[in-house]
Design a protein around this motif. Structure first.
Motif, PDB file in Angstrom:
ATOM      1  N   GLU A 186       0.831  -1.205   0.000  1.00  0.00           N
ATOM      2  CA  GLU A 186       0.000   0.000   0.000  1.00  0.00           C
ATOM      3  C   GLU A 186       0.865   1.253   0.000  1.00  0.00           C
ATOM      4  N   LEU A 187       1.929   1.239   0.773  1.00  0.00           N
ATOM      5  CA  LEU A 187       2.836   2.390   0.784  1.00  0.00           C
ATOM      6  C   LEU A 187       3.494   2.582  -0.585  1.00  0.00           C
ATOM      7  N   THR A 188       3.868   1.479  -1.224  1.00  0.00           N
ATOM      8  CA  THR A 188       4.455   1.546  -2.563  1.00  0.00           C
ATOM      9  C   THR A 188       3.445   2.122  -3.552  1.00  0.00           C
ATOM     10  N   ARG A 189       2.190   1.700  -3.435  1.00  0.00           N
ATOM     11  CA  ARG A 189       1.143   2.205  -4.323  1.00  0.00           C
ATOM     12  C   ARG A 189       1.015   3.727  -4.186  1.00  0.00           C
ATOM     13  N   ARG A 190       1.199   4.223  -2.973  1.00  0.00           N
ATOM     14  CA  ARG A 190       1.055   5.661  -2.717  1.00  0.00           C
ATOM     15  C   ARG A 190       2.300   6.468  -3.062  1.00  0.00           C
ATOM     16  N   GLU A 191       3.410   5.796  -3.282  1.00  0.00           N
ATOM     17  CA  GLU A 191       4.676   6.492  -3.521  1.00  0.00           C
ATOM     18  C   GLU A 191       4.548   7.440  -4.701  1.00  0.00           C
ATOM     19  N   GLY A 192       5.048   8.643  -4.515  1.00  0.00           N
ATOM     20  CA  GLY A 192       5.018   9.640  -5.579  1.00  0.00           C
ATOM     21  C   GLY A 192       3.708  10.399  -5.663  1.00  0.00           C
ATOM     22  N   THR A 193       2.774  10.067  -4.759  1.00  0.00           N
ATOM     23  CA  THR A 193       1.492  10.761  -4.733  1.00  0.00           C
ATOM     24  C   THR A 193       1.489  11.735  -3.566  1.00  0.00           C
TER      25      THR A 193
END
Length: 102
Positions: free
Chosen positions: A85-92
């Motif tokens: 989930e943290l990876t999915r949010r990365e760069g956002t």
């Protein structure tokens, strides 16, 4: 101890004897008890952060991480799930991410 080793230890204790393991005892009491304990530890960490006692905050932060992982394990949420989930949010942007949850 790394968070992954801690998470593995917690997972291994799921089937352990609650009389011999604090983790097993928490898990045996169910997700509600695990969540309650996490909440207590989070409040204690907040109190130490406000007080400014670095050593006590460090201790309480360790308790928070442990109890967070126990709470998540009680609902079969793994550290890998959280990392994904943290990876999915990365760069956002945090603002954009919060807005997307509406």
């Amino acid at each position: 101890m790394s968070l992954y080793r801690l998470a593995e230890t917690i997972a291994a204790r799921k089937g352990a004897d609650p009389d011999e393991s604090w983790t097993a005892k928490l898990l045996a009491k169910g997700p509600e008890k695990a969540a309650e304990k996490f909440g207590e530890e989070a409040v204690e960490a907040v109190i130490e952060a406000v007080k400014g006692d670095r050593a006590r905050l460090t201790e309480e932060a360790a308790d928070v991480l442990y109890h967070l992982l126990v709470m998540c394990a009680s609902r079969d949420v793994t550290l890998e799930d959280i990392e994904s989930e943290l990876t999915r949010r990365e760069g956002t942007s945090g603002i954009d991410e919060k807005a997307s949850r509406g």
